[in-house]
Design an enzyme around this catalytic site. Structure first.
Site, short mmCIF file in Angstrom:
data_model
loop_
_atom_site.label_atom_id
_atom_site.label_comp_id
_atom_site.label_asym_id
_atom_site.label_seq_id
_atom_site.Cartn_x
_atom_site.Cartn_y
_atom_site.Cartn_z
N HIS A 99 8.60 9.22 -0.22
CA HIS A 99 7.84 8.62 -0.91
C HIS A 99 6.33 8.55 -0.36
O HIS A 99 6.31 8.36 0.85
CB HIS A 99 8.30 7.13 -1.22
CG HIS A 99 8.54 6.39 0.13
ND1 HIS A 99 7.58 5.82 0.88
CD2 HIS A 99 9.74 6.47 0.90
CE1 HIS A 99 7.83 5.28 2.00
NE2 HIS A 99 9.36 5.77 1.98
N ASP A 100 5.35 8.71 -1.19
CA ASP A 100 3.89 8.59 -0.82
C ASP A 100 3.65 9.55 0.09
O ASP A 100 2.33 9.32 0.77
CB ASP A 100 3.78 6.95 -0.02
CG ASP A 100 4.25 5.99 -0.91
OD1 ASP A 100 3.68 5.58 -2.20
OD2 ASP A 100 5.30 5.33 -0.64
N GLY A 117 8.27 9.28 5.02
CA GLY A 117 7.24 8.59 3.84
C GLY A 117 6.01 8.51 4.36
O GLY A 117 5.58 8.45 5.84
#
Length: 235
Positions: A99-100, A117
């Site tokens: 994520h991100d 992440g």
């Protein structure tokens, strides 16, 4: 799309894309033109982050990017709202992008690379196979990380990194020559990194010496800006 591919609602796929068998593309994914996503990849899955609470976040993939077999790419969290993969990049088999993350243009992630992440990989970076990258690390443009090592701090631009623990191993000379960097630019980069890594100065002293002894150029400025923005410290 080939047999048994699953594409959820709210997915945008550009022109001339190839979606292989058993690929799963979840909602809130935007894919550019001329992309290939091959067998059994899972694209736009929920973040593997315990603070994720079902927010409506995104995954954006640019043009001309290839995602090989069994890759997994998670959407963003509320922190940035999106995960981004750039243009003309290659994610080889079994790559995971958490994520991100932001993966730039012309990036190669070899087989089994695992991004935690919030990792940022700038343009024209190559990461060798089976390399885990710790969350929040940044890899500077035109850097090359050899396969099988752990990345737990930031890798500055234009260098070759290898060893355990991972460390500076000279310029990414072959990559820079292939990309058309002049002899003069490569010499100034080598001089800058000799000051940073081989002069026994602390980082502040090294930066002062670079500013006073190396002609200002876009590439040297990129190094200094990367250092200034580094949160995890340099390898």
């Amino acid at each position: 799309a080939q047999a048994n591919a699953i594409i959820d609602k709210d997915v945008q796929i550009g022109n001339n894309c190839e979606i292989g068998p058993h690929v799963n593309i979840r909602s809130n994914v935007i894919i550019g033109n001329n992309c290939k996503i091959l067998n059994s990849s899972a694209i736009g899955l929920d973040p593997q982050d315990i603070k994720y609470n079902g927010e409506n976040t995104n995954l954006i993939i640019g043009n001309n990017t290839t995602i090989r077999e069994f890759c997994s790419i998670n959407r963003g969290t509320i922190d940035s709202n999106e995960t981004i993969i750039g243009n003309n990049s290659l994610l080889m088999a079994y790559v995971h992008v958490a994520h991100d993350c932001v993966v730039g243009d012309n990036v190669i992630l070899a087989n089994g690379v695992q991004l935690g992440g919030h990792v940022i990989i700038q343009n024209n970076v190559t990461v060798g196979g089976m390399t885990p990258v710790h969350q929040f690390c940044q890899l500077g443009e035109y850097s090359f990380v050899a396969g099988g090592y752990r990345v737990v701090q930031d890798v500055p631009p234009y260098i070759l990194a290898q060893g355990e623990p991972l460390r500076y191993h000279g310029l990414n000379s072959l990559g820079l020559r292939r990309k058309g960097f002049s002899n003069e630019v490569r010499r100034s980069l080598k001089k800058a990194y000799s000051i940073i890594y081989k002069s026994n100065m602390n980082l502040s002293q090294a930066i002062d010496k670079i500013n006073n002894n190396i002609n200002e150029s876009e590439e040297v400025t990129n190094i200094l800006n990367f250092i200034k923005k580094s949160n995890r410290g340099l390898i």
